[in-house]
Scaffold this motif. Structure first.
Motif, mmCIF file in Angstrom:
data_model
loop_
_atom_site.group_PDB
_atom_site.id
_atom_site.type_symbol
_atom_site.label_atom_id
_atom_site.label_comp_id
_atom_site.label_asym_id
_atom_site.label_seq_id
_atom_site.Cartn_x
_atom_site.Cartn_y
_atom_site.Cartn_z
ATOM 1 N N ILE A 16 -9.185 22.041 8.238
ATOM 2 C CA ILE A 16 -9.820 21.605 9.482
ATOM 3 C C ILE A 16 -9.210 20.258 9.851
ATOM 4 C CG2 ILE A 16 -11.979 20.930 10.586
ATOM 5 C CD1 ILE A 16 -13.404 22.854 8.657
ATOM 6 N N VAL A 17 -8.635 20.210 11.038
ATOM 7 C CA VAL A 17 -7.888 19.015 11.437
ATOM 8 C C VAL A 17 -8.277 18.594 12.845
ATOM 9 C CG1 VAL A 17 -5.932 19.756 10.024
ATOM 10 C CG2 VAL A 17 -5.956 20.291 12.473
ATOM 11 N N LEU A 18 -7.873 17.369 13.185
ATOM 12 C CA LEU A 18 -7.920 16.943 14.578
ATOM 13 C C LEU A 18 -6.480 16.675 14.988
ATOM 14 C CD1 LEU A 18 -7.698 13.472 14.695
ATOM 15 C CD2 LEU A 18 -9.879 13.808 13.573
ATOM 16 N N GLU A 19 -6.105 17.228 16.115
ATOM 17 C CA GLU A 19 -4.739 17.053 16.614
ATOM 18 C C GLU A 19 -4.655 15.893 17.598
ATOM 19 O OE1 GLU A 19 -4.135 21.049 17.951
ATOM 20 O OE2 GLU A 19 -3.173 21.617 16.055
ATOM 21 N N ARG A 20 -5.807 15.420 18.022
ATOM 22 C CA ARG A 20 -5.907 14.215 18.826
ATOM 23 C C ARG A 20 -7.290 13.627 18.583
ATOM 24 N NH1 ARG A 20 -9.066 15.302 23.321
ATOM 25 N NH2 ARG A 20 -9.400 17.523 23.743
ATOM 26 N N HIS A 21 -7.452 12.354 18.827
ATOM 27 C CA HIS A 21 -8.736 11.705 18.635
ATOM 28 C C HIS A 21 -9.642 11.990 19.838
ATOM 29 C CE1 HIS A 21 -7.685 9.238 15.064
ATOM 30 N NE2 HIS A 21 -6.469 9.464 15.521
ATOM 31 N N GLY A 22 -10.942 12.166 19.560
ATOM 32 C CA GLY A 22 -11.860 12.466 20.640
ATOM 33 C C GLY A 22 -13.185 12.989 20.131
ATOM 34 N N ARG A 30 -6.202 24.867 11.139
ATOM 35 C CA ARG A 30 -4.757 25.043 11.190
ATOM 36 C C ARG A 30 -4.211 25.346 9.793
ATOM 37 N NH1 ARG A 30 -5.705 25.656 15.751
ATOM 38 N NH2 ARG A 30 -5.043 24.387 17.558
ATOM 39 N N ARG A 31 -3.011 25.890 9.732
ATOM 40 C CA ARG A 31 -2.317 26.122 8.464
ATOM 41 C C ARG A 31 -1.477 24.892 8.137
ATOM 42 N NH1 ARG A 31 -3.833 29.729 5.010
ATOM 43 N NH2 ARG A 31 -1.749 30.419 4.423
ATOM 44 N N LEU A 32 -1.632 24.394 6.916
ATOM 45 C CA LEU A 32 -0.877 23.232 6.447
ATOM 46 C C LEU A 32 -0.331 23.529 5.055
ATOM 47 C CD1 LEU A 32 -3.213 20.222 7.374
ATOM 48 C CD2 LEU A 32 -1.227 21.048 8.645
ATOM 49 N N LYS A 72 -4.364 15.891 11.639
ATOM 50 C CA LYS A 72 -4.884 14.980 10.620
ATOM 51 C C LYS A 72 -6.151 15.583 10.030
ATOM 52 C CE LYS A 72 -3.163 10.954 13.115
ATOM 53 N NZ LYS A 72 -2.552 11.783 14.180
ATOM 54 N N ARG A 73 -6.225 15.628 8.725
ATOM 55 C CA ARG A 73 -7.420 16.132 8.070
ATOM 56 C C ARG A 73 -8.527 15.091 8.140
ATOM 57 N NH1 ARG A 73 -4.534 18.010 2.644
ATOM 58 N NH2 ARG A 73 -6.654 18.163 1.831
ATOM 59 N N VAL A 74 -9.748 15.542 8.010
ATOM 60 C CA VAL A 74 -10.916 14.673 8.029
ATOM 61 C C VAL A 74 -11.729 14.944 6.774
ATOM 62 C CG1 VAL A 74 -11.019 14.495 10.536
ATOM 63 C CG2 VAL A 74 -12.195 16.371 9.400
ATOM 64 N N GLY A 75 -12.679 14.059 6.494
ATOM 65 C CA GLY A 75 -13.553 14.274 5.346
ATOM 66 C C GLY A 75 -13.118 13.482 4.131
ATOM 67 N N ARG A 104 -8.302 8.602 2.104
ATOM 68 C CA ARG A 104 -7.203 9.145 2.895
ATOM 69 C C ARG A 104 -7.630 10.366 3.705
ATOM 70 N NH1 ARG A 104 -3.934 11.440 -0.400
ATOM 71 N NH2 ARG A 104 -2.320 11.729 1.177
ATOM 72 N N SER A 105 -8.905 10.754 3.679
ATOM 73 C CA SER A 105 -9.413 11.890 4.449
ATOM 74 C C SER A 105 -8.648 13.176 4.115
ATOM 75 C CB SER A 105 -9.339 11.615 5.959
ATOM 76 O OG SER A 105 -10.161 10.537 6.310
ATOM 77 N N VAL A 106 -8.973 13.747 2.974
ATOM 78 C CA VAL A 106 -8.273 14.956 2.511
ATOM 79 C C VAL A 106 -9.205 16.140 2.305
ATOM 80 C CG1 VAL A 106 -6.493 13.578 1.347
ATOM 81 C CG2 VAL A 106 -8.526 14.302 0.066
#
Length: 331
Positions: A16-22, A30-32, A72-75, A104-106
């Protein structure tokens, strides 16, 4: 630090990622690539994570200048099972249930790589969901009270925001350290804070604690609700005002540096496996417990962020990550 080959058959994972801040709506699956194992690292299959106000601020705020774009991952909080350990790790082994946190939010992915020094074995009495509520908030409260405020036996401690993620642990840990605890919270959580061990609980909707006659050795402010200047009058002459909120305003900093008496102290938090092992021992002994307000499925990750921003939950908001590996995962 040497890298090792990926111990799993697959090379990518759902995250689970954010591709932009908001707002929470920016969160996507997404696949990482699965993180590459390192000598001092531990690869963990994430079973649960938690959402904190810091996660929400990071998601919503403008990125630092020069920050690279991309998902960017969160958590921060991780509870899960060890998949593989680096060559330098001797205290953990594959299959063990572990918890910890990384700044580092991983956490919001199928797999997370954390330093072995930041992890500890989950107490047997806790589920993954309960364990995810512990690492960041409990460590923050412990380091703030024990290491920064240096709470002593018999001192009077006031916890502001006593029903929140950090506050629920702070009430219990102040008691464990031998303090007489007063909690400040909303009316809906008075019973909870009293149950956690506060000898006195103040409803902030009815009582302005800064105008009360009581004096405290430590005021631990876990919120943005009250400043050092406002709290100074309820502190003893040698009292300590400790905050884990954002850097205090200039008025507070000037007042602390120029006026005699109580001191303003800023508490940061550092991932330490030793602290988690101490917290685990208290949990095993029945002296400490996590308070989980709500558990969300990963498909409602954005709702967990919304609930955190609403700020009305008692304890921690947890996200169950068990099914994130399902094909076609979406939010």
């Amino acid at each position: 630090m040497a890298a090792h080959t990926n111990p799993l058959e697959e090379t990518q994972m759902n995250a689970i990622v954010l591709e932009r801040h908001g707002p929470p709506e920016v969160l996507r699956v997404r696949r990482l690539p699965i993180p590459a194992l390192q000598d001092k690292g531990v690869l963990v299959r994430v079973r649960a994570t938690a959402v904190s106000p810091g996660d929400c601020r990071m998601r919503a705020s403008k990125p630092p200048r020069g920050e690279q774009s991309g998902p960017k991952r969160v958590g921060l909080d991780v509870a899960g099972e060890v998949v593989s350990v680096g060559a330098a790790i001797t205290h953990l082994r594959p299959g063990e249930r572990v918890y910890g946190f990384s700044m580092r939010s991983v956490a919001s992915a199928e797999y997370a790589l954390l330093p072995g020094s930041a992890l500890a074995v989950i107490p047997a009495s806790l589920t993954f969901q309960q364990a995810a509520a512990v690492p960041l908030s409990a460590t923050t409260a412990l380091q703030a009270l024990r290491d920064v405020a240096k709470v002593k036996q018999g001192e009077r401690v006031l916890v502001v925001g006593a029903s929140g993620g950090v506050g629920t642990f702070a009430v219990q840990l102040a008691r464990i350290l031998g303090a007489d605890v007063t909690g400040v919270c909303s009316a809906r959580h008075v019973a909870l804070v009293r149950e956690l061990g506060a000898g006195r609980v103040l409803d902030h909707g009815r009582t302005d604690f800064t105008r009360e006659p009581e004096r405290y050795d430590v005021v631990f402010n876990t919120t943005f609700a009250r400043s050092f200047v406002a709290c100074r009058q309820v502190l003893a002459r040698t009292g300590r005002y400790v905050t884990v909120a954002l850097p205090p305003p200039w008025v507070d900093r000037v007042a602390s540096s120029l006026l005699p008496g109580p001191r303003l102290l800023m508490a940061s938090v550092t991932p330490r496996g030793d602290d988690l092992r101490q917290l685990s021992a208290w949990i095993d002994a029945g002296q400490l417990r996590p308070v989980v307000s709500q558990v969300f499925p990963y498909t409602r990750f954005a709702d967990a962020h919304r609930a955190s921003e609403a700020g009305q939950s008692g304890g921690k908001l947890v996200v169950d990550m068990e099914s994130l590996n399902e094909a076609g995962a979406s939010l």
